[in-house]
Design a protein around this motif. Structure first.
Motif, PDB file in Angstrom:
ATOM      1  N   LEU A   1     -11.108 -20.008 -16.359  1.00  0.00           N
ATOM      2  CA  LEU A   1     -10.950 -21.280 -15.653  1.00  0.00           C
ATOM      3  C   LEU A   1      -9.539 -21.833 -15.828  1.00  0.00           C
ATOM      4  O   LEU A   1      -8.960 -22.394 -14.886  1.00  0.00           O
ATOM      5  N   ALA A   2      -8.976 -21.690 -17.029  1.00  0.00           N
ATOM      6  CA  ALA A   2      -7.617 -22.179 -17.271  1.00  0.00           C
ATOM      7  C   ALA A   2      -6.611 -21.450 -16.394  1.00  0.00           C
ATOM      8  O   ALA A   2      -5.621 -22.041 -15.935  1.00  0.00           O
ATOM      9  N   ALA A   3      -6.851 -20.170 -16.143  1.00  0.00           N
ATOM     10  CA  ALA A   3      -5.943 -19.394 -15.301  1.00  0.00           C
ATOM     11  C   ALA A   3      -5.921 -19.913 -13.871  1.00  0.00           C
ATOM     12  O   ALA A   3      -4.968 -19.665 -13.123  1.00  0.00           O
ATOM     13  N   GLN A   4      -6.970 -20.651 -13.482  1.00  0.00           N
ATOM     14  CA  GLN A   4      -7.037 -21.229 -12.143  1.00  0.00           C
ATOM     15  C   GLN A   4      -6.695 -22.721 -12.137  1.00  0.00           C
ATOM     16  O   GLN A   4      -6.776 -23.355 -11.096  1.00  0.00           O
ATOM     17  N   SER A   5      -6.348 -23.267 -13.286  1.00  0.00           N
ATOM     18  CA  SER A   5      -6.150 -24.715 -13.410  1.00  0.00           C
ATOM     19  C   SER A   5      -4.673 -25.064 -13.470  1.00  0.00           C
ATOM     20  O   SER A   5      -3.818 -24.234 -13.800  1.00  0.00           O
ATOM     21  N   ASP A   6      -4.388 -26.306 -13.152  1.00  0.00           N
ATOM     22  CA  ASP A   6      -3.028 -26.836 -13.286  1.00  0.00           C
ATOM     23  C   ASP A   6      -2.827 -27.512 -14.632  1.00  0.00           C
ATOM     24  O   ASP A   6      -1.715 -27.527 -15.171  1.00  0.00           O
ATOM     25  N   VAL A   7      -3.904 -28.102 -15.148  1.00  0.00           N
ATOM     26  CA  VAL A   7      -3.812 -28.926 -16.355  1.00  0.00           C
ATOM     27  C   VAL A   7      -4.981 -28.603 -17.281  1.00  0.00           C
ATOM     28  O   VAL A   7      -6.117 -28.427 -16.828  1.00  0.00           O
ATOM     29  N   VAL A   8      -4.682 -28.537 -18.578  1.00  0.00           N
ATOM     30  CA  VAL A   8      -5.707 -28.486 -19.624  1.00  0.00           C
ATOM     31  C   VAL A   8      -5.487 -29.689 -20.530  1.00  0.00           C
ATOM     32  O   VAL A   8      -4.349 -29.969 -20.936  1.00  0.00           O
TER      33      VAL A   8
END
Length: 407
Positions: free
Chosen positions: A92-99
């Motif tokens: 999911l992080a690989a598809q996200s802009d922000v964590v």
């Protein structure tokens, strides 16, 4: 379309500072996925009563505290202590802009969910860590609590009644201001980092600390001390340099604020209370004199104010042009015509069948207004949909994760 409708946020935070930050992003249109522990979720879900009510008026498992900071998000339950759960977060992080996360310093590195690991896969990732004391320094490993930080950061040294008066002493704020302000600063930092990313293609790490924020937000109190090397003291609801500039209790036990800024306003105030002679007393005729003799004057003014109700005083002082305002209870706040006109309450349908009564985001944007579309999610409400939509998991894969306690 919201201003941030192109942004995907993976929210690994809980309690208040992190969720407050990500709720701001969600209100502005970001797609926020809230990762929670299976069976438990965000600690604040159980911080009640009061609780959200269902269609029949019965309490649900969702505390009002949780509802305050989780609007417009989707909930996915994951046990990130297991490799399978960690793999889902990384995907999911690989598809996200922000964590956004607020784990103890170093804890997520043990799971391969720290900034260095995720940025190696997605170099333009913006990763925001929120802790009590930051990622370095002698207190970095300590847990941070808003109440403690209010004391450590100096806020309580300038908040509360004067020591020599009844009830004097340090006082915390009525809300968790260190948490809330850290969430607000984190929102700003994330948007700055996204702007930088959009210009350069490079992400970055954000280190936010409650103590840093609490120190910073003392504003002029800080600079007063740094300029004079004299520590400011508590004045309660009074002002060190202006009298009367404080609260008063009225005949109906309601309270008003009177903020007299000059001698003319002082005369209007006491004339409204039927005591014009006080303005001709040399001890009270000018502000410097009133400051010197505040211990004599304030009890006289307190007696005067107790002769009328709160509404009567507000009506008289507004007519006279004296700066004033009521101290409203929350029922009075939400019934106030200005609050109603500004749309500061929003009611959203809740998954329980009831209605979540929430406070609207105060940001007013003309072209991309903030949204209030989804009530705070129930625990794991969107787990299946997120895994199917984002990662292409089929029903059998999801069922296997659920059977293993991962989801």
């Amino acid at each position: 379309m919201g201003a941030l409708s192109h942004i995907r946020v993976l929210d690994l935070s809980r309690v208040l500072a992190g969720p407050w930050c990500t709720q701001n992003l969600a209100d502005l249109g970001a797609d926020v996925i809230k990762i929670e522990r299976p069976g438990a979720g965000d600690d604040t879900r159980t911080w009640g009563p009061p609780y959200q009510r269902d269609a029949e008026g019965h309490d649900t498992a969702e505390a009002a505290y949780y509802l305050a900071a989780n609007r417009n998000k989707r909930s996915l339950t994951l046990d990130i202590s297991h490799p399978e759960g960690q793999a889902v977060v990384r995907a999911l992080a690989a598809q996200s802009d922000v964590v956004v996360e607020n784990y103890k310093v170093g804890q997520l590195a043990r799971y391969g969910l720290d900034y260095a690991t995720l940025a190696a896969v997605k170099p333009d990732l913006v990763y925001c860590s929120i802790t009590g004391f930051g990622q370095d320094g002698p207190y970095a490993a300590r847990p941070g609590y808003d109440f403690i930080v209010q004391g450590m950061g100096g806020f309580m040294s300038v908040t509360g009644e004067r020591d020599e008066l009844p009830g004097g002493g340090p006082q915390k704020a009525g809300v968790a201001i260190a948490d809330l302000m850290t969430g607000m600063y984190a929102s700003l930092a994330i948007m700055a980092a996204l702007t930088h990313r959009d210009r350069t293609g490079v992400g970055q790490y954000i280190d936010m600390a409650l103590l840093d924020t609490q120190v910073a937000m003392l504003a002029n109190m800080n600079t007063n001390y740094l300029a004079s090397e004299r520590a400011p003291v508590r004045w309660g609801n009074a002002h060190p340099n202006i009298v009367p500039y404080q609260t008063f209790q009225c005949a109906d036990d309601g309270w008003i604020i009177v903020a007299v800024g000059n001698d003319g306003q002082f005369r209007k105030f006491i004339e409204a209370g039927g005591q014009p002679g006080l303005a001709d007393d040399a001890r009270f005729a000018t502000n410097p004199a009133r400051v010197r003799h505040r211990d004599l004057l304030v009890p006289l003014l307190a007696d005067m104010v107790r002769t009328l109700t709160k509404d009567e005083w507000i009506a008289r002082l507004e007519t006279a042009g004296v700066p004033c305002g009521p101290i409203n209870t929350l029922p009075e706040v939400f019934a106030h015509p200005q609050v109603r006109a500004r749309g500061m309450q929003v009611d959203l349908p809740h998954a329980s069948g009831g209605t979540a009564r929430l406070v609207a985001n105060p940001i007013k944007l003309s072209a991309t207004p903030v949204r209030a579309e989804m009530a705070p999610p129930t625990l794991g409400q969107h787990s299946d949909a997120i895994l199917q939509e984002r990662l292409g998991y089929g029903p059998e894969q999801i069922a296997a994760l659920r059977a293993a306690g991962i989801v």
